[in-house]
Each structure stands twice: as C-alpha cells, then as structure tokens.
Design a protein around this motif. Structure first.
Motif, PDB file in Angstrom:
ATOM      1  N   GLY A  68     -16.901  16.146  83.124  1.00  0.00           N
ATOM      2  CA  GLY A  68     -17.469  16.063  84.459  1.00  0.00           C
ATOM      3  C   GLY A  68     -16.625  15.226  85.401  1.00  0.00           C
ATOM      4  N   GLU A  69     -17.107  15.093  86.623  1.00  0.00           N
ATOM      5  CA  GLU A  69     -16.410  14.333  87.669  1.00  0.00           C
ATOM      6  C   GLU A  69     -17.276  13.146  88.069  1.00  0.00           C
ATOM      7  N   LEU A  70     -16.783  11.932  87.860  1.00  0.00           N
ATOM      8  CA  LEU A  70     -17.485  10.717  88.241  1.00  0.00           C
ATOM      9  C   LEU A  70     -17.058  10.340  89.653  1.00  0.00           C
ATOM     10  N   THR A  71     -18.039  10.222  90.562  1.00  0.00           N
ATOM     11  CA  THR A  71     -17.697   9.989  91.960  1.00  0.00           C
ATOM     12  C   THR A  71     -18.798   9.227  92.684  1.00  0.00           C
ATOM     13  N   ARG A  72     -18.417   8.593  93.767  1.00  0.00           N
ATOM     14  CA  ARG A  72     -19.358   8.026  94.738  1.00  0.00           C
ATOM     15  C   ARG A  72     -19.189   8.718  96.093  1.00  0.00           C
ATOM     16  N   ASP A  73     -18.338   9.731  96.138  1.00  0.00           N
ATOM     17  CA  ASP A  73     -18.049  10.492  97.348  1.00  0.00           C
ATOM     18  C   ASP A  73     -19.209  11.437  97.637  1.00  0.00           C
ATOM     19  N   LEU A  74     -19.996  11.131  98.667  1.00  0.00           N
ATOM     20  CA  LEU A  74     -21.187  11.913  98.970  1.00  0.00           C
ATOM     21  C   LEU A  74     -20.877  13.281  99.561  1.00  0.00           C
ATOM     22  N   THR A  75     -19.620  13.549  99.893  1.00  0.00           N
ATOM     23  CA  THR A  75     -19.247  14.876 100.379  1.00  0.00           C
ATOM     24  C   THR A  75     -18.889  15.817  99.215  1.00  0.00           C
ATOM     25  N   TYR A  76     -18.887  15.294  97.991  1.00  0.00           N
ATOM     26  CA  TYR A  76     -18.565  16.092  96.802  1.00  0.00           C
ATOM     27  C   TYR A  76     -19.702  17.089  96.540  1.00  0.00           C
ATOM     28  N   PRO A  77     -19.383  18.338  96.193  1.00  0.00           N
ATOM     29  CA  PRO A  77     -20.430  19.323  95.891  1.00  0.00           C
ATOM     30  C   PRO A  77     -21.301  18.876  94.716  1.00  0.00           C
ATOM     31  N   ALA A  78     -22.597  19.103  94.833  1.00  0.00           N
ATOM     32  CA  ALA A  78     -23.534  18.603  93.822  1.00  0.00           C
ATOM     33  C   ALA A  78     -23.411  19.304  92.476  1.00  0.00           C
ATOM     34  N   GLY A  79     -23.159  20.572  92.432  1.00  0.00           N
ATOM     35  CA  GLY A  79     -23.085  21.269  91.152  1.00  0.00           C
ATOM     36  C   GLY A  79     -24.467  21.522  90.576  1.00  0.00           C
ATOM     37  N   ALA A  80     -24.531  22.097  89.381  1.00  0.00           N
ATOM     38  CA  ALA A  80     -25.803  22.457  88.756  1.00  0.00           C
ATOM     39  C   ALA A  80     -26.441  21.297  88.008  1.00  0.00           C
ATOM     40  N   LYS A  81     -25.632  20.319  87.591  1.00  0.00           N
ATOM     41  CA  LYS A  81     -26.133  19.151  86.857  1.00  0.00           C
ATOM     42  C   LYS A  81     -25.483  17.902  87.417  1.00  0.00           C
ATOM     43  N   VAL A  82     -26.313  16.868  87.616  1.00  0.00           N
ATOM     44  CA  VAL A  82     -25.817  15.594  88.125  1.00  0.00           C
ATOM     45  C   VAL A  82     -26.518  14.466  87.386  1.00  0.00           C
ATOM     46  N   ASP A  83     -25.740  13.524  86.869  1.00  0.00           N
ATOM     47  CA  ASP A  83     -26.284  12.292  86.283  1.00  0.00           C
ATOM     48  C   ASP A  83     -26.172  11.189  87.321  1.00  0.00           C
ATOM     49  N   VAL A  84     -27.245  10.429  87.500  1.00  0.00           N
ATOM     50  CA  VAL A  84     -27.250   9.285  88.423  1.00  0.00           C
ATOM     51  C   VAL A  84     -27.049   8.036  87.591  1.00  0.00           C
ATOM     52  N   LEU A  85     -25.941   7.332  87.848  1.00  0.00           N
ATOM     53  CA  LEU A  85     -25.528   6.197  87.027  1.00  0.00           C
ATOM     54  C   LEU A  85     -25.446   4.910  87.852  1.00  0.00           C
ATOM     55  N   PRO A  86     -26.482   4.090  87.777  1.00  0.00           N
ATOM     56  CA  PRO A  86     -26.385   2.781  88.437  1.00  0.00           C
ATOM     57  C   PRO A  86     -25.435   1.894  87.634  1.00  0.00           C
ATOM     58  N   PRO A  87     -24.982   0.785  88.219  1.00  0.00           N
ATOM     59  CA  PRO A  87     -24.136  -0.115  87.439  1.00  0.00           C
ATOM     60  C   PRO A  87     -24.870  -0.600  86.194  1.00  0.00           C
ATOM     61  N   PHE A  88     -24.166  -0.678  85.093  1.00  0.00           N
ATOM     62  CA  PHE A  88     -24.761  -1.134  83.841  1.00  0.00           C
ATOM     63  C   PHE A  88     -24.301  -2.560  83.571  1.00  0.00           C
ATOM     64  N   ALA A  89     -25.163  -3.350  82.982  1.00  0.00           N
ATOM     65  CA  ALA A  89     -24.806  -4.720  82.583  1.00  0.00           C
ATOM     66  C   ALA A  89     -24.932  -4.814  81.068  1.00  0.00           C
ATOM     67  N   GLY A  90     -24.287  -5.799  80.522  1.00  0.00           N
ATOM     68  CA  GLY A  90     -24.390  -6.009  79.073  1.00  0.00           C
ATOM     69  C   GLY A  90     -23.219  -5.416  78.338  1.00  0.00           C
ATOM     70  N   GLY A  91     -23.352  -5.328  77.027  1.00  0.00           N
ATOM     71  CA  GLY A  91     -22.218  -4.838  76.273  1.00  0.00           C
ATOM     72  C   GLY A  91     -22.580  -3.944  75.181  1.00  0.00           C
TER      73      GLY A  91
END
Length: 91
Positions: A68-91
């Motif tokens: 897949g394509e990881l992006t924060r560019d809101l002009t990027y086409p959405a596609g059929a599947k999108v994962d929403v990934l907030p910043p993660f903390a921890g290890g």
C-alpha cells in the motif's frame, strides 16, 4: 445525473478506533474521491474526537498486496481500502 458511489472499506487503529467506536466500517463516497473527502465524511460521521485524531493521522491506501501507500497527502485518491493510522507510542 447522479454521481457513481463506491464503498470504501476503512479500518481504524488505536485512537482512531476509539473515536469511531469500531475497528472498521464502509463509507460511501463518489467514485474517484480523495482522502480529503474521506476525512470530511469521517469527521461528519464521528465528530470532534475523530477530527482531533485525523489531524495527526496517516492513511495507508490499499493495504495488503504490495504494502500500500502510506501518506498524509489529502489529495491522494482514497482507493477501495484505507487504514487510518494515528501516531503510535510504546514499543
């Protein structure tokens, strides 16, 4: 003339899942919509908590095959599947 609509499968992780109250859902948008349109639909559906999460989240478009394509560019086409990934903390 009515725009063609497609269902976008959205998966939420961490704080995004908390804001949505679920881990995944389908969002209907016009064919060819970009991530800005998806973001607006998610904020309309889930409110201020989702808006706060999306202000710092990244989007993984078309996860799975090929990574897949990881992006924060809101002009990027959405596609059929999108994962929403907030910043993660921890290890």
């Amino acid at each position: 003339m009515v725009d063609q609509v497609t269902g976008i499968e959205v998966r939420y992780f961490a704080a995004a899942a908390d804001a949505a109250g679920r881990e995944k859902e389908t969002v209907d948008l016009a064919v060819g919509s970009d991530l800005a349109a998806l973001r607006a639909a998610l904020i309309e559906r889930h409110g201020a908590d989702m808006e706060r999460v999306l202000s710092v989240a990244a989007y993984l478009v078309e996860p799975g095959q090929g990574g897949g394509e990881l992006t924060r560019d809101l002009t990027y086409p959405a596609g059929a599947k999108v994962d929403v990934l907030p910043p993660f903390a921890g290890g």
